[in-house]
Every structure is written in structure tokens, then in C-alpha cells.
Scaffold this motif. Sequence first.
Motif, short mmCIF file in Angstrom:
data_model
loop_
_atom_site.label_atom_id
_atom_site.label_comp_id
_atom_site.label_asym_id
_atom_site.label_seq_id
_atom_site.Cartn_x
_atom_site.Cartn_y
_atom_site.Cartn_z
N MET A 1 0.83 -1.21 0.00
CA MET A 1 0.00 0.00 0.00
C MET A 1 0.86 1.26 0.00
O MET A 1 0.53 2.26 -0.64
CB MET A 1 -0.93 0.00 1.21
CG MET A 1 -2.00 1.08 1.18
SD MET A 1 -3.18 0.99 2.55
CE MET A 1 -4.05 -0.52 2.17
N GLU A 2 2.00 1.20 0.72
CA GLU A 2 2.90 2.35 0.75
C GLU A 2 3.45 2.67 -0.64
O GLU A 2 3.56 3.85 -1.01
CB GLU A 2 4.06 2.12 1.73
CG GLU A 2 3.65 2.11 3.18
CD GLU A 2 3.39 0.71 3.68
OE1 GLU A 2 2.97 -0.14 2.86
OE2 GLU A 2 3.59 0.46 4.88
N ALA A 3 3.78 1.63 -1.40
CA ALA A 3 4.33 1.84 -2.74
C ALA A 3 3.31 2.52 -3.65
O ALA A 3 3.64 3.45 -4.40
CB ALA A 3 4.77 0.51 -3.35
N LEU A 4 2.06 2.08 -3.56
CA LEU A 4 1.00 2.69 -4.38
C LEU A 4 0.79 4.14 -3.99
O LEU A 4 0.65 5.02 -4.86
CB LEU A 4 -0.30 1.90 -4.21
CG LEU A 4 -1.52 2.46 -4.95
CD1 LEU A 4 -1.26 2.53 -6.45
CD2 LEU A 4 -2.76 1.61 -4.67
N ASP A 65 -11.62 -5.55 8.57
CA ASP A 65 -10.85 -5.72 7.34
C ASP A 65 -9.38 -5.34 7.59
O ASP A 65 -9.09 -4.20 7.97
CB ASP A 65 -11.44 -4.86 6.24
CG ASP A 65 -10.76 -5.09 4.90
OD1 ASP A 65 -9.95 -6.04 4.80
OD2 ASP A 65 -11.02 -4.33 3.95
N PRO A 66 -8.44 -6.26 7.37
CA PRO A 66 -7.01 -5.94 7.59
C PRO A 66 -6.54 -4.78 6.71
O PRO A 66 -5.72 -3.96 7.15
CB PRO A 66 -6.30 -7.24 7.23
CG PRO A 66 -7.33 -8.31 7.39
CD PRO A 66 -8.63 -7.67 7.02
N ALA A 67 -7.04 -4.71 5.47
CA ALA A 67 -6.63 -3.63 4.58
C ALA A 67 -7.09 -2.28 5.11
O ALA A 67 -6.35 -1.28 5.05
CB ALA A 67 -7.20 -3.86 3.18
N PHE A 68 -8.30 -2.23 5.66
CA PHE A 68 -8.80 -0.97 6.22
C PHE A 68 -8.01 -0.57 7.46
O PHE A 68 -7.72 0.61 7.67
CB PHE A 68 -10.28 -1.10 6.56
CG PHE A 68 -10.87 0.13 7.20
CD1 PHE A 68 -11.05 1.28 6.47
CD2 PHE A 68 -11.21 0.12 8.55
CE1 PHE A 68 -11.58 2.43 7.06
CE2 PHE A 68 -11.74 1.26 9.14
CZ PHE A 68 -11.93 2.41 8.40
N ARG A 69 -7.65 -1.55 8.28
CA ARG A 69 -6.86 -1.24 9.47
C ARG A 69 -5.48 -0.72 9.08
O ARG A 69 -4.96 0.22 9.70
CB ARG A 69 -6.73 -2.49 10.36
CG ARG A 69 -8.04 -2.88 11.04
CD ARG A 69 -7.77 -3.74 12.27
NE ARG A 69 -7.11 -4.99 11.91
CZ ARG A 69 -7.76 -6.13 11.66
NH1 ARG A 69 -9.08 -6.15 11.71
NH2 ARG A 69 -7.10 -7.22 11.36
N GLU A 70 -4.89 -1.31 8.05
CA GLU A 70 -3.59 -0.82 7.58
C GLU A 70 -3.72 0.58 7.01
O GLU A 70 -2.88 1.46 7.26
CB GLU A 70 -3.03 -1.76 6.52
CG GLU A 70 -1.66 -1.33 5.99
CD GLU A 70 -1.17 -2.21 4.86
OE1 GLU A 70 -0.08 -1.91 4.32
OE2 GLU A 70 -1.87 -3.18 4.51
#
Length: 286
Positions: A1-4, A65-70
Motif C-alpha cells: 500500500m505504501e508503494a502505491l 478488514d485488515p486492509a482498512f486497518r492498515e
Amino acid sequence: MEALLAHSFDYLSSYEPSKIRKGLRQVEGLLAQICLSKPKPVSDRRSRSPETQPVPKTLSDLRDDPAFREFSKLQESFQWNIAMRLVSCLEHLLGRGSNGTNDMLIVCTLDLIQGALLLHRGSRALFAREIYMNLLLDLLDPINCPAVQSATLLTLVTALLDCPSNTRTFEDLDGLLTVTSLFKQRATSREVKLKLVEFLYFYLMPEALTSAPVSSPPGLQRSPSKLSSTPFSRSAHSAAASAASKTNRDTRTTDEKQALLGRYLNNVEDLVEDLKETAPFGATVY
């Protein structure tokens, strides 16, 4: 996600409209991935192959959702906060003047700011600062196109939502004068005037008392390590209680807002009565 995010932020800081558009699309794709679940196949009679249609996630799905938490964790940092980058991009676009391509980019940026503020409540604290609130008020200038004005009003709603301190900043900067002046302009389109009335209904809603204020914008907070190393004491508890008390005192009722709005607009009591009868936001007006 950081790269995007890193790639999209690079594009958003560009001076080329095509690169800015690409950065906006990347941010939009990221927010869509967070908000939408895996598509379900939908049969289409006009096509032999089934089409897929994304389904919005529920609030309970987002919470687990793990993606939302990240995503939420990244938004707490200065480096990866999307709202700040979008606001900077918006400021840059506003300085370019009004033309078709630039207006489309402004509208897209405003739409994404709305999404970022709704997904991450802490980012709304940006608009407690006069410089960022002024940016939205500048976009309500009659010289801007109706699409920009409408998108700005929706963004303003998300910026003020559950944030009394932001509303006080809006009032201090003569935001009510800006909104009502645009409403009184003969050249203002009917669509924008409807949005303005909707905004005034929203503004007149009483503000709920909150036990904890919205956190400061990223980059202005003490680091978690320093906070965790400080023992919890009665003085710390008193400071937190004092901050919450200040936030509660900073709220206003519908009657108080009616008095403020009445300085710039006639028949505000009719709006309040209509608000009480219809309860468009599902809350009691008092």
C-alpha cells in the motif's frame, strides 16, 4: 500500500494534468478496494459471459478488514496521509484558473477528499485550520463552474461532519456570508441552489456533545512512544477532561445557529420549522 501511495503522491505533485489525473485514479482505485468487497457474478442476458459487480462493504466488514486497518494506520502519519496530499493538489489546481480540464481535475480531487475524510475521521481536523477552510470557501466563488461549486459544498459537509471546531472555523471565516451570497446570486444555477439549501439544513442541525475531540492532523501529534511512556495520572486525566469540556462548550444548538444565519438570510425560521417537521437526517432538532 505504501508503494502505491508513493507513486500516486508523486503524480499528484506534478504540474502536468495527465500525471495529476493518473495520481487521482490511483487514489480512487485504492479507496475503491477498501470500500468494495469482491465482485459477485451477475448474469447479463445481453452477454454470454457473466458480468461482475462490486458490492459495498458494511461498516462491520470495514472494522474487521485488515486492509482498512492498515489504511487507517497509515493515515495517522504525515507521510502517507491522503487528505493532506489531495488538499495540496487542490491548492495547486486552484492557482491555475478556470478551464474545462482544470475544473474536471478539481471536481475529481474534491470527490476523493470526501472519501478520505469519511474513511478517516482524524483527517477532518485539517479543516480546523483557516488556510484549508479558506481553500474550500474560495472554490465557492461565483466565478467557478456549477460542478465545482456543488462538489465543494459536499466536501464542506464532510469536513464539518461531527467536527464542531471545524464549524467554528467556518463561521469565523464568514463562511455563512459566502454561502448565502452565492445563494442570492441570480447567476447561481438551480442545481447549486438546491445544494446550498441542503447544506443549510445540515448546518442548522444541533451539534452532538462529544467526549473526545477529533485528533490533531498528522504531523502535529506527539509520537505514540512518548505518549505511552508517560504514566497516566490525575493531572493527565484532568487535562483530557478539560479538553473534552472545551469541545462540548464549543458546540451550538439549532437556535444559536439560526441566530447566526439570520444575519445573512431572511426567513431562516421557515428552514428550521421544515427541518423539525421532515427530520431529513433522522435526528431531533432542538
